[in-house]
Design a protein around this motif. Structure first.
Motif, PDB file in Angstrom:
ATOM      1  N   VAL A   1     -20.746  -6.510 -10.273  1.00 40.64           N
ATOM      2  CA  VAL A   1     -20.638  -5.145  -9.753  1.00 40.64           C
ATOM      3  C   VAL A   1     -21.140  -4.179 -10.809  1.00 40.64           C
ATOM      4  O   VAL A   1     -20.726  -4.256 -11.980  1.00 40.64           O
ATOM      5  N   PHE A   2     -22.017  -3.257 -10.425  1.00 41.50           N
ATOM      6  CA  PHE A   2     -22.501  -2.215 -11.320  1.00 41.50           C
ATOM      7  C   PHE A   2     -21.869  -0.903 -10.897  1.00 41.50           C
ATOM      8  O   PHE A   2     -21.917  -0.526  -9.726  1.00 41.50           O
ATOM      9  N   ALA A   3     -21.273  -0.189 -11.861  1.00 40.34           N
ATOM     10  CA  ALA A   3     -20.610   1.084 -11.583  1.00 40.34           C
ATOM     11  C   ALA A   3     -21.372   2.207 -12.255  1.00 40.34           C
ATOM     12  O   ALA A   3     -21.460   2.260 -13.486  1.00 40.34           O
ATOM     13  N   ALA A   4     -21.950   3.106 -11.449  1.00 40.82           N
ATOM     14  CA  ALA A   4     -22.736   4.231 -11.963  1.00 40.82           C
ATOM     15  C   ALA A   4     -21.948   5.519 -11.770  1.00 40.82           C
ATOM     16  O   ALA A   4     -21.769   5.975 -10.636  1.00 40.82           O
ATOM     17  N   HIS A   5     -21.496   6.098 -12.865  1.00 33.45           N
ATOM     18  CA  HIS A   5     -20.671   7.298 -12.774  1.00 33.45           C
ATOM     19  C   HIS A   5     -21.483   8.582 -12.891  1.00 33.45           C
ATOM     20  O   HIS A   5     -20.971   9.664 -12.604  1.00 33.45           O
TER      21      HIS A   5
ATOM     22  N   LEU B   1     -29.846  -3.119  -9.960  1.00 36.17           N
ATOM     23  CA  LEU B   1     -30.443  -3.770  -8.798  1.00 36.17           C
ATOM     24  C   LEU B   1     -30.363  -5.290  -8.885  1.00 36.17           C
ATOM     25  O   LEU B   1     -30.511  -5.979  -7.867  1.00 36.17           O
ATOM     26  N   ALA B   2     -30.126  -5.827 -10.076  1.00 35.55           N
ATOM     27  CA  ALA B   2     -29.948  -7.260 -10.240  1.00 35.55           C
ATOM     28  C   ALA B   2     -28.502  -7.682 -10.026  1.00 35.55           C
ATOM     29  O   ALA B   2     -28.205  -8.886 -10.019  1.00 35.55           O
ATOM     30  N   CYS B   3     -27.611  -6.711  -9.872  1.00 33.94           N
ATOM     31  CA  CYS B   3     -26.202  -7.016  -9.603  1.00 33.94           C
ATOM     32  C   CYS B   3     -25.991  -7.195  -8.102  1.00 33.94           C
ATOM     33  O   CYS B   3     -26.775  -6.721  -7.276  1.00 33.94           O
ATOM     34  N   ASP B   4     -24.913  -7.846  -7.738  1.00 38.24           N
ATOM     35  CA  ASP B   4     -24.614  -8.081  -6.329  1.00 38.24           C
ATOM     36  C   ASP B   4     -24.334  -6.781  -5.591  1.00 38.24           C
ATOM     37  O   ASP B   4     -24.802  -6.583  -4.466  1.00 38.24           O
ATOM     38  N   LEU B   5     -23.557  -5.913  -6.211  1.00 39.17           N
ATOM     39  CA  LEU B   5     -23.117  -4.689  -5.556  1.00 39.17           C
ATOM     40  C   LEU B   5     -23.239  -3.516  -6.519  1.00 39.17           C
ATOM     41  O   LEU B   5     -23.016  -3.664  -7.725  1.00 39.17           O
ATOM     42  N   ILE B   6     -23.590  -2.345  -5.971  1.00 42.61           N
ATOM     43  CA  ILE B   6     -23.669  -1.121  -6.765  1.00 42.61           C
ATOM     44  C   ILE B   6     -22.671  -0.119  -6.201  1.00 42.61           C
ATOM     45  O   ILE B   6     -22.711   0.219  -5.009  1.00 42.61           O
ATOM     46  N   LEU B   7     -21.763   0.343  -7.055  1.00 41.28           N
ATOM     47  CA  LEU B   7     -20.842   1.421  -6.730  1.00 41.28           C
ATOM     48  C   LEU B   7     -21.313   2.670  -7.454  1.00 41.28           C
ATOM     49  O   LEU B   7     -21.711   2.601  -8.613  1.00 41.28           O
ATOM     50  N   ALA B   8     -21.269   3.811  -6.779  1.00 41.60           N
ATOM     51  CA  ALA B   8     -21.745   5.049  -7.387  1.00 41.60           C
ATOM     52  C   ALA B   8     -20.758   6.172  -7.143  1.00 41.60           C
ATOM     53  O   ALA B   8     -20.187   6.291  -6.050  1.00 41.60           O
ATOM     54  N   ALA B   9     -20.575   6.995  -8.161  1.00 40.86           N
ATOM     55  CA  ALA B   9     -19.794   8.215  -7.992  1.00 40.86           C
ATOM     56  C   ALA B   9     -20.597   9.217  -7.164  1.00 40.86           C
ATOM     57  O   ALA B   9     -21.834   9.162  -7.120  1.00 40.86           O
ATOM     58  N   GLU B  10     -19.902  10.141  -6.518  1.00 42.15           N
ATOM     59  CA  GLU B  10     -20.570  11.108  -5.643  1.00 42.15           C
ATOM     60  C   GLU B  10     -21.671  11.876  -6.366  1.00 42.15           C
ATOM     61  O   GLU B  10     -22.712  12.186  -5.784  1.00 42.15           O
ATOM     62  N   SER B  11     -21.462  12.194  -7.637  1.00 41.55           N
ATOM     63  CA  SER B  11     -22.430  13.002  -8.371  1.00 41.55           C
ATOM     64  C   SER B  11     -23.474  12.173  -9.106  1.00 41.55           C
ATOM     65  O   SER B  11     -24.346  12.737  -9.779  1.00 41.55           O
ATOM     66  N   ALA B  12     -23.414  10.854  -8.982  1.00 38.48           N
ATOM     67  CA  ALA B  12     -24.394   9.995  -9.670  1.00 38.48           C
ATOM     68  C   ALA B  12     -25.790  10.219  -9.092  1.00 38.48           C
ATOM     69  O   ALA B  12     -25.958  10.453  -7.892  1.00 38.48           O
ATOM     70  N   ARG B  13     -26.773  10.131  -9.956  1.00 36.27           N
ATOM     71  CA  ARG B  13     -28.172  10.215  -9.538  1.00 36.27           C
ATOM     72  C   ARG B  13     -28.944   9.067 -10.165  1.00 36.27           C
ATOM     73  O   ARG B  13     -28.630   8.620 -11.273  1.00 36.27           O
ATOM     74  N   PHE B  14     -29.959   8.611  -9.440  1.00 34.49           N
ATOM     75  CA  PHE B  14     -30.719   7.439  -9.851  1.00 34.49           C
ATOM     76  C   PHE B  14     -32.205   7.773  -9.852  1.00 34.49           C
ATOM     77  O   PHE B  14     -32.678   8.550  -9.023  1.00 34.49           O
ATOM     78  N   GLY B  15     -32.943   7.142 -10.765  1.00 31.46           N
ATOM     79  CA  GLY B  15     -34.377   7.352 -10.771  1.00 31.46           C
ATOM     80  C   GLY B  15     -35.122   6.285 -11.542  1.00 31.46           C
ATOM     81  O   GLY B  15     -34.637   5.785 -12.560  1.00 31.46           O
ATOM     82  N   LEU B  16     -36.278   5.928 -11.016  1.00 32.28           N
ATOM     83  CA  LEU B  16     -37.250   5.117 -11.745  1.00 32.28           C
ATOM     84  C   LEU B  16     -38.393   6.067 -12.069  1.00 32.28           C
ATOM     85  O   LEU B  16     -39.280   6.305 -11.246  1.00 32.28           O
TER      86      LEU B  16
END
Length: 259
Positions: free
Chosen positions: A98-102, A114-129
């Motif tokens: 499990v990956f936790a992105a705060h 993305l290599a983890c089984d599941l991704i959990l994210a906080a409401e304010s988390a943002r992601f980018g490549l």
């Protein structure tokens, strides 16, 4: 050690790898070496689940750009092969990951998620490549794993634009599994991962193999694999102990002790 860029701790059956290189948890050769060492320790342990998380105001601001100035075409290819070895080792762990992105989660950290089984994210988390800012494409397996989760068009959109995407958007795209409130996010993510770690490890490993086969080679390939991996579960301690506790204590009270 206090100066190490990551921490490895355990909560019973749950292993926890924490990025801890403030203020931005930048990825460097030292960070990757520490991650590889921690993952090897988890692989050799009795852990039944793994949580990856981060300290600080960002999960990670990505790779330290100074590192790119040391690379040429040959050494760069060697680095990506080495870092992809880590991705493969993480993906191949026979336990739930499990990956936790705060908060902000960029480039290498996003690709690891993305290599983890599941991704959990906080409401304010943002992601980018955002590799386009230096003329690069994501090279730790991110594009191909985005294709598995969201499809090729979404993967290209995310990478071509280099934009930041919120947790809610990526949940709609099937990249993020669950969006949780900012308040109490760390505790909620920990509890979620611990619940998986307390589950049937052998059954989770079989699920990982079957779903990976289906994603990469289709349902019939997964059908061919299922009798082998599911049949083997009948000999596992998890299943035998769970059935015994089910018959003794009733539905919903199964316990998993053993492998």
């Amino acid at each position: 050690m206090p100066d190490a860029p990551i921490d490895l701790t355990y909560d019973g059956p749950l292993a926890i790898i924490t990025l801890n290189a403030p203020p931005l948890n930048l990825f460097t050769p030292d960070m990757m070496a520490a991650l590889k060492s921690a993952l090897a320790h988890v692989t050799d342990s009795e852990a039944r689940g793994l949580l990856l998380q981060a300290e600080g105001r960002a999960v990670s601001a990505g790779v330290d750009v100074n590192f790119f100035t040391t690379l040429d075409a040959v050494s760069g290819a060697a680095v990506w092969r080495d870092w992809l070895d880590f991705i493969h080792a993480l993906e191949d762990l026979p336990i739930p990951t499990v990956f936790a992105a705060h908060a902000l989660c960029l480039t290498a950290a996003f690709e690891i998620s993305l290599a983890c089984d599941l991704i959990l994210a906080a409401e304010s988390a943002r992601f980018g490549l955002v590799e386009i800012v230096v003329g690069l494409t994501p090279s730790m397996g991110g594009p191909q794993r985005l294709v598995e989760r969201a499809g090729p068009a979404r993967a290209r959109e995310l990478i071509y634009t280099g934009e930041l995407f919120g947790a809610a958007t990526l949940e709609q795209w099937n990249v993020v599994n669950r969006v949780l409130p900012d308040e109490g996010f760390r505790e909620a993510a920990h509890a979620f991962a611990l619940r998986l770690a307390n589950g049937p490890t052998r059954a989770h490993a079989a699920t990982k193999l079957i779903t990976a086969a289906a994603a990469r080679n289709g349902a019939r390939a997964a059908d061919d694999l299922t009798p082998l991996v599911s049949g083997a579960l009948l000999a596992s301690e998890d299943l035998q102990n769970a059935i015994a506790s089910f018959l003794t204590d009733g539905p919903g009270k199964a316990t998993y002790t053993g492998r």
